[in-house]
Design an enzyme around this catalytic site. Structure first.
Site, PDB file in Angstrom:
ATOM      1  N   ASN A 118     -76.495  42.553 -33.976  1.00 57.24           N
ATOM      2  CA  ASN A 118     -76.693  44.003 -34.107  1.00 57.24           C
ATOM      3  C   ASN A 118     -76.084  44.473 -35.423  1.00 57.24           C
ATOM      4  OD1 ASN A 118     -73.822  44.787 -33.650  1.00 57.24           O
ATOM      5  ND2 ASN A 118     -74.233  43.771 -31.700  1.00 57.24           N
ATOM      6  N   ASP A 166     -75.405  41.985 -25.285  1.00 57.63           N
ATOM      7  CA  ASP A 166     -75.488  41.920 -23.820  1.00 57.63           C
ATOM      8  C   ASP A 166     -76.250  40.682 -23.357  1.00 57.63           C
ATOM      9  OD1 ASP A 166     -74.090  44.274 -23.132  1.00 57.63           O
ATOM     10  OD2 ASP A 166     -75.783  45.463 -23.854  1.00 57.63           O
ATOM     11  N   LYS A 215     -84.723  23.739 -35.924  1.00 52.56           N
ATOM     12  CA  LYS A 215     -85.400  25.005 -36.253  1.00 52.56           C
ATOM     13  C   LYS A 215     -86.764  25.063 -35.566  1.00 52.56           C
ATOM     14  CE  LYS A 215     -86.636  27.780 -40.195  1.00 52.56           C
ATOM     15  NZ  LYS A 215     -86.989  27.760 -41.595  1.00 52.56           N
ATOM     16  N   PHE A 272     -65.168  51.322 -26.060  1.00 58.09           N
ATOM     17  CA  PHE A 272     -66.049  52.141 -26.892  1.00 58.09           C
ATOM     18  C   PHE A 272     -67.396  52.188 -26.184  1.00 58.09           C
ATOM     19  CE2 PHE A 272     -64.881  53.308 -31.332  1.00 58.09           C
ATOM     20  CZ  PHE A 272     -63.536  53.018 -31.258  1.00 58.09           C
ATOM     21  N   LYS A 293     -69.252  54.692 -17.982  1.00 54.79           N
ATOM     22  CA  LYS A 293     -68.653  53.418 -18.422  1.00 54.79           C
ATOM     23  C   LYS A 293     -67.129  53.422 -18.215  1.00 54.79           C
ATOM     24  CE  LYS A 293     -72.335  52.157 -21.581  1.00 54.79           C
ATOM     25  NZ  LYS A 293     -72.856  51.990 -22.924  1.00 54.79           N
ATOM     26  N   LYS A 347     -65.975  50.421 -15.797  1.00 57.95           N
ATOM     27  CA  LYS A 347     -65.194  49.341 -16.416  1.00 57.95           C
ATOM     28  C   LYS A 347     -63.687  49.536 -16.201  1.00 57.95           C
ATOM     29  CE  LYS A 347     -68.903  48.335 -19.664  1.00 57.95           C
ATOM     30  NZ  LYS A 347     -69.327  47.556 -20.822  1.00 57.95           N
TER      31      LYS A 347
HETATM   32  O1  PMT Z   1     -68.683  48.046 -36.738  1.00 61.48           O
HETATM   33  P1  PMT Z   1     -69.147  49.364 -37.288  1.00 61.48           P
HETATM   34  O2  PMT Z   1     -70.323  49.216 -38.216  1.00 61.48           O
HETATM   35  O3  PMT Z   1     -68.022  50.161 -37.896  1.00 61.48           O
HETATM   36  O4  PMT Z   1     -69.698  50.219 -36.063  1.00 61.48           O
HETATM   37  C1  PMT Z   1     -68.819  50.668 -35.083  1.00 61.48           C
HETATM   38  C2  PMT Z   1     -69.446  50.629 -33.686  1.00 61.48           C
HETATM   39  C3  PMT Z   1     -70.602  51.593 -33.621  1.00 61.48           C
HETATM   40  C4  PMT Z   1     -69.928  49.216 -33.365  1.00 61.48           C
HETATM   41  C5  PMT Z   1     -68.308  51.009 -32.675  1.00 61.48           C
HETATM   42  O5  PMT Z   1     -67.757  52.231 -33.002  1.00 61.48           O
HETATM   43  C6  PMT Z   1     -68.811  51.052 -31.242  1.00 61.48           C
HETATM   44  O6  PMT Z   1     -69.352  52.024 -30.773  1.00 61.48           O
HETATM   45  N1  PMT Z   1     -68.578  49.919 -30.512  1.00 61.48           N
HETATM   46  C7  PMT Z   1     -69.099  49.705 -29.167  1.00 61.48           C
HETATM   47  C8  PMT Z   1     -70.503  49.203 -29.236  1.00 61.48           C
HETATM   48  C9  PMT Z   1     -71.031  48.773 -27.888  1.00 61.48           C
HETATM   49  O7  PMT Z   1     -71.265  47.614 -27.717  1.00 61.48           O
HETATM   50  O8  PMT Z   1     -71.156  49.716 -26.986  1.00 61.48           O
HETATM   51  P2  PMT Z   1     -71.660  49.452 -25.467  1.00 61.48           P
HETATM   52  O9  PMT Z   1     -71.864  50.812 -24.933  1.00 61.48           O
HETATM   53  O10 PMT Z   1     -72.818  48.502 -25.501  1.00 61.48           O
HETATM   54  O11 PMT Z   1     -70.446  48.718 -24.767  1.00 61.48           O
HETATM   55  C10 PMT Z   1     -69.416  49.439 -24.096  1.00 61.48           C
HETATM   56  C11 PMT Z   1     -68.103  48.697 -24.188  1.00 61.48           C
HETATM   57  O12 PMT Z   1     -68.215  47.440 -23.485  1.00 61.48           O
HETATM   58  C12 PMT Z   1     -67.667  48.372 -25.588  1.00 61.48           C
HETATM   59  O13 PMT Z   1     -66.276  48.558 -25.676  1.00 61.48           O
HETATM   60  C13 PMT Z   1     -68.023  46.891 -25.761  1.00 61.48           C
HETATM   61  O14 PMT Z   1     -67.118  46.232 -26.645  1.00 61.48           O
HETATM   62  C14 PMT Z   1     -67.893  46.372 -24.331  1.00 61.48           C
HETATM   63  N2  PMT Z   1     -68.790  45.245 -24.014  1.00 61.48           N
HETATM   64  C15 PMT Z   1     -70.143  45.412 -24.030  1.00 61.48           C
HETATM   65  C16 PMT Z   1     -70.959  44.359 -23.684  1.00 61.48           C
HETATM   66  C17 PMT Z   1     -70.395  43.107 -23.331  1.00 61.48           C
HETATM   67  N3  PMT Z   1     -71.135  42.068 -23.002  1.00 61.48           N
HETATM   68  N4  PMT Z   1     -69.065  42.974 -23.332  1.00 61.48           N
HETATM   69  C18 PMT Z   1     -68.247  44.015 -23.671  1.00 61.48           C
HETATM   70  O15 PMT Z   1     -67.011  43.886 -23.673  1.00 61.48           O
END
Ligand code: PMT
Length: 405
Positions: free
Chosen positions: A211, A280, A290, A326, A340, A344
């Site tokens: 991503n 995810d 490849k 986040f 969330k 979580k």
């Molecule tokens: O890196 P930059 O370019 O500065 O951008 C910053 C950012 C946009 C990436 C950052 O600020 C941000 O929003 N990070 C969270 C991105 C995210 O994956 O969001 P989510 O809503 O999909 O996940 C929610 C939370 O679960 C997050 O804390 C994530 O780290 C966590 N997660 C998600 C999926 C997974 N399989 N495991 C996780 O731990």
């Protein structure tokens, strides 16, 4: 937190080393940021660079002798020691390091350092073999025991053509140490674990799913925590950013590797901030070779990755251990964030508006809504560095009303 040094008195002690010219650049930067930068030069320093250079850059008298009367109107060495916000000794020669380690007061610099109660930062620069000599290493250990901060030199080709450690550290690192020494260390005692960047889920040796995360937000969090006195571990997916000074970085590639690193490091952490954008899904099959296009477009079957934050959130926490997530959202920000936060089992979630080009992925600025169980705090558009500080300000205020024992 402002990022400038304005208003501080940063006494710079310059010793005899070819690296003295680099420090002229540092002094110039500090003076432009409106810090007062009195410079003290040892006798040997003046063989490499003239006091006039520093006087021109700082607009101040340069201190070269304990007894000289040319500093009329300037601070005495005792005043220098008392008024200093911080002492920065760079380049620090083997001779001055030995003087300071043994408490000598036989020149202006060593006398002023002995008389100060301000933090002292020592940046050695010398020939590799002089640096590695047991005597110098013992003296540096002694300085650390005295509470001075020693900023290790870098390795590389030296002016004398030797190769190894001894090159004066770069300004970017010194800046971090200066910031940490000038601000109140309100996260001292905290073990902060930050995740940053994307993960990469390989399809074959050439391709992956990932991503747009650059790591900027997570790296800003790690840097802010270090500056505020915390011990910081940064678990980072692929990113082109340099590791912030003072931070222990663990590089990972996939969500599975991040999961493993976070679970291990979380044992020692007091605060986890999970700003990484974890994939995810990952391809069900990782091809050894490849995938060739002549075989037609392949079907890409995906399987779920572990939700690291969910798994951590389910674990029993140690008293005081905080978990901050986040959420990258482009609509229904607050509703998605609350969902969330609960699912979580988090102490706080930073809902990241990713709908504009100045916020979220890759941008230098960000706009967040911070949600705790009972409060909603909307942050304005700020630099990622200011955003990081606001997150820690809120954490301190809400969860750390009394200092950690
Ligand atoms: O890196 P930059 O370019 O500065 O951008 C910053 C950012 C946009 C990436 C950052 O600020 C941000 O929003 N990070 C969270 C991105 C995210 O994956 O969001 P989510 O809503 O999909 O996940 C929610 C939370 O679960 C997050 O804390 C994530 O780290 C966590 N997660 C998600 C999926 C997974 N399989 N495991 C996780 O731990």
């Amino acid at each position: 937190m402002g990022t400038g040094f304005a208003g501080n008195i940063i006494v710079v002690g310059v010793c005899g080393s070819i690296a003295a010219f680099k420090v002229a650049g540092w002094v110039s930067t500090l003076a432009k940021e409106e810090a007062r930068v009195p410079v003290v030069m040892t006798d040997s320093a003046q063989k490499f660079i003239t006091p006039l250079t520093f006087a021109a850059l700082t607009g101040e008298s340069v201190y070269t002798s304990m007894f000289a009367d040319e500093h009329s109107g300037a601070m005495s060495h005792i005043e220098l020691a008392q008024e200093a916000s911080v002492f920065l000794i760079a380049p620090a020669s083997a001779q001055t390091i030995a003087r300071l380690a043994h408490g000598f007061a036989d020149d202006l610099l060593s006398t002023a350092v002995l008389a100060t109660r301000a933090p002292v930062i020592v940046c050695p620069a010398m020939n590799t073999r002089m640096y590695q000599h047991r005597a110098t290493q013992d003296n540096l250990s002694r300085l650390r025991q005295l509470g001075y901060t020693v900023v290790d030199p870098e390795s590389g080709l030296m002016a004398c053509k030797d190769e190894g450690p001894g090159r004066l550290v770069e300004w970017e690192s010194v800046q971090e140490v200066l910031w940490r020494s000038l601000r109140s260390l309100d996260l001292q005692g905290e073990q902060v674990l930050v995740t940053a960047g994307p993960t990469r889920e390989p399809i074959d040796p050439a391709r992956f799913i990932s991503n747009r995360s650059s790591g900027k937000m997570g790296y800003a969090l790690a840097r802010a925590a270090y500056r505020r006195g915390a011990d910081v571990v940064l678990v980072s997916g692929p990113s082109t950013l340099n590791c912030p000074y003072g931070v222990r970085r663990i590089m990972v590639e996939t969500a599975a590797e991040m999961f493993e690193a976070v679970c291990r490091e979380f044992e020692k952490a007091t605060i986890l901030v999970k700003s990484a954008a974890v994939s995810d899904f990952r391809p069900a099959v990782q091809h050894e070779h490849k995938v060739k296009k002549k075989n037609g477009a392949p079907a890409l079957e995906l399987v779920r990755n572990p939700d690291i934050l969910y798994e951590i959130g389910r674990k029993k926490r140690k008293p005081g251990q905080l978990v901050i997530g986040f959420a990258a959202e482009s609509e229904n920000l607050e509703m998605e964030g609350k969902r969330k936060l609960q699912r979580k089992n988090l102490d706080m979630i930073a809902v990241n508006d990713i709908s504009g080009s100045d916020t979220g992925f890759e941008a230098d600025t960000n706009r967040l809504i911070l949600l705790t169980g009972d409060e909603t705090i909307e942050l304005p558009l700020l630099s990622k560095s200011e955003t990081a500080d606001r997150i820690f300000d809120v954490l301190k205020e809400k969860f750390r009303s009394s200092p950690l024992s």
